[in-house]
Structures are given as structure tokens and as C-alpha cells.
Design an enzyme around this catalytic site. Structure first.
Site, short mmCIF file in Angstrom:
data_model
loop_
_atom_site.label_atom_id
_atom_site.label_comp_id
_atom_site.label_asym_id
_atom_site.label_seq_id
_atom_site.Cartn_x
_atom_site.Cartn_y
_atom_site.Cartn_z
N SER A 102 2.69 9.21 10.53
CA SER A 102 2.37 8.79 9.16
C SER A 102 1.61 7.48 9.25
O SER A 102 2.19 6.42 9.51
CB SER A 102 3.65 8.63 8.34
OG SER A 102 4.25 9.89 8.12
N ALA A 175 -4.38 13.19 2.03
CA ALA A 175 -3.80 14.45 1.53
C ALA A 175 -2.27 14.38 1.57
O ALA A 175 -1.59 14.84 0.64
CB ALA A 175 -4.30 15.62 2.37
N LYS A 176 -1.72 13.77 2.63
CA LYS A 176 -0.26 13.65 2.70
C LYS A 176 0.26 12.72 1.62
O LYS A 176 1.30 12.99 1.00
CB LYS A 176 0.18 13.15 4.08
CG LYS A 176 1.70 13.03 4.16
CD LYS A 176 2.23 12.77 5.53
CE LYS A 176 3.76 12.70 5.50
NZ LYS A 176 4.36 12.52 6.82
N LEU A 177 -0.45 11.61 1.37
CA LEU A 177 -0.04 10.69 0.31
C LEU A 177 -0.03 11.40 -1.05
O LEU A 177 0.90 11.21 -1.85
CB LEU A 177 -0.98 9.49 0.27
CG LEU A 177 -0.83 8.46 1.39
CD1 LEU A 177 -1.97 7.44 1.33
CD2 LEU A 177 0.51 7.75 1.31
N GLN A 180 2.99 13.66 -1.18
CA GLN A 180 4.22 12.90 -1.41
C GLN A 180 4.34 12.47 -2.87
O GLN A 180 5.43 12.46 -3.44
CB GLN A 180 4.26 11.68 -0.48
CG GLN A 180 4.50 12.04 0.97
CD GLN A 180 4.42 10.84 1.88
OE1 GLN A 180 3.55 9.98 1.74
NE2 GLN A 180 5.33 10.76 2.82
#
Length: 205
Positions: A102, A175-177, A180
Site C-alpha cells: 500500500s 484505484a485502491k484509494l 477504500q
């Protein structure tokens, strides 16, 4: 024939914690040749027992590897490892470094710049799915970088989950943020709905 080709592909895995250990195991079980390193060596013992080569330093581990997968605590930890001329000098020209930690988008782009100067490709490929997804090889993998790096890494990524190419360096982390944020908002909405039901005298169970 496919297994033989995979076995000839050398994977270096850096970071075998709660997520990294099962991810590393899944890569091995997919037929790749795997070596690993972890700051706390005792955590690598389960991998040693199933045939993963365990080495003492990150520099030794990445030497001659076709793909380097890092699954460390954060982007700063990855950059700290990269800040080592011995390690950078051990990287194989044309290799791909896949950072699955991360990491901040800016840190991912910095990683890519460092590696580009060594003729090494880079993907930022954070994951969603937690330890259960890591164990079962069903992680959602959001990859940012060059299309060339992604396509050459597809079989490695697929051994850990479902990879999706989302754009240039840093895009995977963005994209992960976003993912989330969606999850957090959804949890908040569900909690508010349950509270509304309870206050209205409805049993939410």
C-alpha cells in the site's frame, strides 16, 4: 510445457508477512521458481519447508530475477530497500518490479523513475481482498504502469488473483484509494440504516 517455462522464470519475493506469505506460496504453486527475503527471517520458515529459496538479503534475492514482487509495510519501506546500490546493481536488465504494497501514488512514481534508470520496468499493483483473498489466490489486483510491463507480468499476477490494468504509474494506488473510499462510505451507510431501523422499533437482525 507451460510449467517448464514458468519454472525457468525466476521470481524474487520481498516481504512475507500475513499477506506476502500466502501470495508467495501461490506463486510457487503456480509453477514458478521462487526465492524470498523478509526482515524477520523466522517468518519465512513455512515457505522454506515447501521449496521456496530463502536468502539473507534483498540484494541476493533480486539478483537475476525476471520479476521482483514487493509486499512491504508501505511505500517508504520499498523506497528504503531501493536506496541501495548493491541491490540496484543486482537487478536484471528488462526485469519487472511489481510493488503490491500500500504505497502513495507519488512514491510509486518515484519507484518507477529509480527503476527506469536501471532499465527495469515497474508496476504499482496494490491488492484488495485481505488475508482470505491472499490465501485463496482471489485478490483483486489493480495495476498501474506500462501496458508492456502489465502484459509480461500477467501470469505472475494471475497466480495471486485477478489483475486489472488501470493506467500509468501510480494509477493502481489511486484505484485502491477509490476502492477504500467506496467501502468506507458503504459501511457508514449500512451503520446509519441499522441505527434508523433500531430507533424505529425494527429488529435489524
Amino acid at each position: 510445457m507451460e510449467t517448464t517455462t514458468k519454472f525457468a522464470t525466476k521470481i524474487a519475493f520481498l516481504g512475507t508477512g500475513l499477506m506476502g506469505l500466502p501470495m508467495c506460496r501461490n506463486i510457487l504453486e503456480a509453477g514458478f521458481s521462487v526465492s524470498c527475503w523478509n526482515r524477520t527471517k523466522i517468518k519465512t520458515e513455512p515457505l522454506l519447508r515447501i521449496g521456496v529459496v530463502v536468502l539473507d538479503t534483498a540484494s541476493e534475492t533480486v539478483k537475476g530475477a525476471d520479476f521482483i514482487v514487493s509486499m512491504l509495510s508501505d511505500g517508504a519501506a520499498v523506497l528504503e530497500i531501493m536506496d541501495n546500490e548493491e541491490l540496484l546493481g543486482s537487478l536484471k536488465r528488462g526485469a519487472v518490479w511489481i510493488d503490491m504494497s500500500s504505497t502513495k501514488p507519488a512514491e510509486s512514481r518515484k519507484q518507477a523513475t529509480i527503476l527506469r534508470n536501471k532499465n527495469v520496468l515497474h508496476l504499482d499493483a496494490p491488492v484488495s481482498g485481505g488475508t482470505e483473498g491472499a490465501e485463496s489466490g482471489t485478490l483483486a489486483i489493480m495495476a498501474g504502469g506500462s501496458r508492456k510491463a502489465f502484459e509480461s507480468s500477467r501470469s505472475v499476477l494471475s497466480s495471486m488473483g485477478s489483475p486489472l490494468f488501470v493506467g500509468d504509474s501510480g494509477s493502481g494506488q489511486l484505484a485502491k484509494l477509490a476502492n477504500q473510499a467506496i467501502v468506507a462510505i458503504t459501511i457508514g451507510a449500512v451503520a446509519e440504516a441499522m441505527l434508523l431501523l433500531k430507533k424505529g422499533g425494527v429488529d435489524p437482525v
